[in-house]
Motif scaffolding. Structure first.
Motif, PDB file in Angstrom:
ATOM      1  N   VAL A   1      35.056  36.208  38.422  1.00  0.00           N
ATOM      2  CA  VAL A   1      35.764  36.026  39.299  1.00  0.00           C
ATOM      3  C   VAL A   1      35.211  35.816  40.964  1.00  0.00           C
ATOM      4  CG1 VAL A   1      37.869  36.467  40.534  1.00  0.00           C
ATOM      5  CG2 VAL A   1      37.742  36.841  37.927  1.00  0.00           C
ATOM      6  N   VAL A   2      34.308  36.925  41.122  1.00  0.00           N
ATOM      7  CA  VAL A   2      33.567  36.974  42.390  1.00  0.00           C
ATOM      8  C   VAL A   2      32.370  37.728  42.127  1.00  0.00           C
ATOM      9  CG1 VAL A   2      35.805  37.399  43.955  1.00  0.00           C
ATOM     10  CG2 VAL A   2      34.536  39.291  42.684  1.00  0.00           C
ATOM     11  N   ASP A   3      31.537  37.389  42.897  1.00  0.00           N
ATOM     12  CA  ASP A   3      30.097  38.235  42.751  1.00  0.00           C
ATOM     13  C   ASP A   3      29.965  39.276  43.618  1.00  0.00           C
ATOM     14  OD1 ASP A   3      29.712  37.032  45.419  1.00  0.00           O
ATOM     15  OD2 ASP A   3      28.487  35.466  44.461  1.00  0.00           O
ATOM     16  N   GLY A   4      28.876  39.819  43.795  1.00  0.00           N
ATOM     17  CA  GLY A   4      28.760  41.335  44.505  1.00  0.00           C
ATOM     18  C   GLY A   4      28.991  40.843  46.092  1.00  0.00           C
ATOM     19  N   ALA A   5      28.587  39.687  46.551  1.00  0.00           N
ATOM     20  CA  ALA A   5      28.968  39.433  48.088  1.00  0.00           C
ATOM     21  C   ALA A   5      30.278  38.875  48.165  1.00  0.00           C
ATOM     22  CB  ALA A   5      28.044  38.466  48.429  1.00  0.00           C
ATOM     23  N   GLY A   6      31.134  38.694  47.036  1.00  0.00           N
ATOM     24  CA  GLY A   6      32.792  38.302  47.614  1.00  0.00           C
ATOM     25  C   GLY A   6      32.750  37.031  47.313  1.00  0.00           C
ATOM     26  N   ALA A   7      31.559  36.212  46.878  1.00  0.00           N
ATOM     27  CA  ALA A   7      31.810  34.698  46.874  1.00  0.00           C
ATOM     28  C   ALA A   7      32.377  34.385  45.475  1.00  0.00           C
ATOM     29  CB  ALA A   7      30.312  34.146  46.916  1.00  0.00           C
ATOM     30  N   PRO A   8      32.935  32.964  45.207  1.00  0.00           N
ATOM     31  CA  PRO A   8      33.486  32.653  44.297  1.00  0.00           C
ATOM     32  C   PRO A   8      32.568  32.715  42.967  1.00  0.00           C
ATOM     33  CG  PRO A   8      34.110  31.297  45.749  1.00  0.00           C
ATOM     34  CD  PRO A   8      33.019  31.999  46.401  1.00  0.00           C
ATOM     35  N   GLY A   9      32.934  33.379  41.677  1.00  0.00           N
ATOM     36  CA  GLY A   9      32.216  33.428  40.527  1.00  0.00           C
ATOM     37  C   GLY A   9      31.997  32.204  39.474  1.00  0.00           C
ATOM     38  N   SER A  10      31.566  32.437  38.546  1.00  0.00           N
ATOM     39  CA  SER A  10      31.503  31.287  37.737  1.00  0.00           C
ATOM     40  C   SER A  10      32.710  30.911  37.018  1.00  0.00           C
ATOM     41  CB  SER A  10      30.656  31.606  36.500  1.00  0.00           C
ATOM     42  OG  SER A  10      30.985  32.781  35.714  1.00  0.00           O
ATOM     43  N   ALA A  11      33.749  31.941  37.213  1.00  0.00           N
ATOM     44  CA  ALA A  11      35.086  31.309  36.335  1.00  0.00           C
ATOM     45  C   ALA A  11      36.129  30.558  37.399  1.00  0.00           C
ATOM     46  CB  ALA A  11      35.952  32.474  35.944  1.00  0.00           C
ATOM     47  N   ALA A  12      35.560  30.521  38.663  1.00  0.00           N
ATOM     48  CA  ALA A  12      36.253  30.053  39.874  1.00  0.00           C
ATOM     49  C   ALA A  12      36.513  28.388  39.535  1.00  0.00           C
ATOM     50  CB  ALA A  12      35.700  30.278  41.063  1.00  0.00           C
ATOM     51  N   LEU A  13      37.776  27.837  39.691  1.00  0.00           N
ATOM     52  CA  LEU A  13      37.820  26.500  39.540  1.00  0.00           C
ATOM     53  C   LEU A  13      38.159  25.966  41.275  1.00  0.00           C
ATOM     54  CD1 LEU A  13      40.407  26.358  36.880  1.00  0.00           C
ATOM     55  CD2 LEU A  13      38.043  25.869  36.408  1.00  0.00           C
ATOM     56  N   GLY A  14      38.276  26.807  42.054  1.00  0.00           N
ATOM     57  CA  GLY A  14      38.573  26.429  43.405  1.00  0.00           C
ATOM     58  C   GLY A  14      38.768  27.598  44.320  1.00  0.00           C
ATOM     59  N   SER A  15      38.346  27.824  45.476  1.00  0.00           N
ATOM     60  CA  SER A  15      38.335  28.725  46.429  1.00  0.00           C
ATOM     61  C   SER A  15      38.745  28.332  47.607  1.00  0.00           C
ATOM     62  CB  SER A  15      37.465  29.616  46.088  1.00  0.00           C
ATOM     63  OG  SER A  15      36.084  28.896  46.610  1.00  0.00           O
ATOM     64  N   GLY A  16      39.142  29.128  48.639  1.00  0.00           N
ATOM     65  CA  GLY A  16      39.152  29.020  50.010  1.00  0.00           C
ATOM     66  C   GLY A  16      39.528  30.570  50.944  1.00  0.00           C
ATOM     67  N   ASP A  17      39.465  30.222  52.297  1.00  0.00           N
ATOM     68  CA  ASP A  17      39.896  31.256  53.129  1.00  0.00           C
ATOM     69  C   ASP A  17      41.208  31.594  53.281  1.00  0.00           C
ATOM     70  OD1 ASP A  17      37.009  31.621  53.477  1.00  0.00           O
ATOM     71  OD2 ASP A  17      36.856  30.130  55.178  1.00  0.00           O
ATOM     72  N   VAL A  18      41.496  32.766  53.716  1.00  0.00           N
ATOM     73  CA  VAL A  18      43.133  32.904  53.978  1.00  0.00           C
ATOM     74  C   VAL A  18      43.012  32.968  55.511  1.00  0.00           C
ATOM     75  CG1 VAL A  18      44.630  34.560  53.378  1.00  0.00           C
ATOM     76  CG2 VAL A  18      42.954  33.998  51.789  1.00  0.00           C
TER      77      VAL A  18
END
Length: 237
Positions: A83-100
């Motif tokens: 879901v996420v990596d150590g830095a909080g970036a989207p991981g390999s399972a992420a289909l999409g992401s964005g800021d809040v």
């Protein structure tokens, strides 16, 4: 003139055996001793049962190994990894992401559930299900609480499932997340979701496979060692 006395009576002698025949012992005397026949050699003990134990034990160990590998695979599949990596970036399972607050376009397959994750620094606040909207060409989709809740922590960030959505048909939709009560720096990630029955079937299968693996190892080792000991003891006797 006196006549000398004649010879006295002749003492009895055993009858003479005709020449060429073995001498027979006198009557009343035991004959020559007969050698005692030796015991027949003991047949070797059968080790067929030991061989069966060894083969069955080896087969059970192989089955246990396969069950253990499958158990680990299904267990990792049930974990919310990628879901996420150590830095909080989207991981390999992420289909999409964005800021809040923010939004992202996601291609949704019909009938497949999708999960919306709140990603925040550990200890920070995320957004709620009411802050998520999904707009599609066919109209807005119903956003609900996740049927299977999950959390994933890695490094300094953690991700938590907040919402779930299912599209009736395959289409590209826009997932938007409002600020709500989320802490500054929060983001969101969209991944494929779990269907309730599928998740618990996976968990149940994992537990069953681990039981098979552990039981197979214990029983297989017992049979294998027992068969080897049986063969060794049988050969020494």
């Amino acid at each position: 003139m006196t006549t000398p006395p004649g010879p006295g009576p002749t003492p009895p002698y055993p009858p003479q055996q005709p020449s060429g025949y073995p001498a027979q012992p006198p009557s009343g005397y035991p004959g020559p001793s007969t050698p005692y026949p030796g015991l027949p050699p003991r047949p070797p003990r059968s080790t067929r049962g030991a061989t069966i134990l060894i083969v069955v034990g080896a087969v059970l160990l192989v089955v246990a190994l396969v069950a253990g590998v499958l158990g680990v695979t299904t267990f990792l599949r049930a974990l919310p990894t990628g879901v996420v990596d150590g830095a909080g970036a989207p991981g390999s399972a992420a289909l999409g992401s964005g800021d809040v607050p923010g939004e992202a376009e996601i291609e949704l397959s019909g009938g497949q559930p999708y999960s919306v994750w709140a990603v925040v620094p550990i200890g920070a606040d995320g957004f709620d299900v009411e802050d998520v909207t999904v707009t599609c060409p066919d109209g807005d989709l119903a956003v609900r609480h996740p049927s299977v809740s999950g959390s994933s922590g890695f490094g300094s960030h953690e991700a938590t499932t907040v919402a779930e959505v299912t599209s009736p048909s395959t289409q590209t939709c826009t997932v938007a997340v409002a600020q709500g009560d989320a802490s500054p720096g929060a983001t969101f990630v969209v991944t494929e979701g779990w269907q309730f029955g599928e998740f618990f079937a996976t968990v149940g299968g994992t537990v069953l496979l681990w039981f098979v693996a552990i039981g197979g190892v214990l029983l297989g080792l017992g049979l294998l060692v027992g068969g080897i000991v049986w063969r060794v003891v049988a050969r020494r006797r």
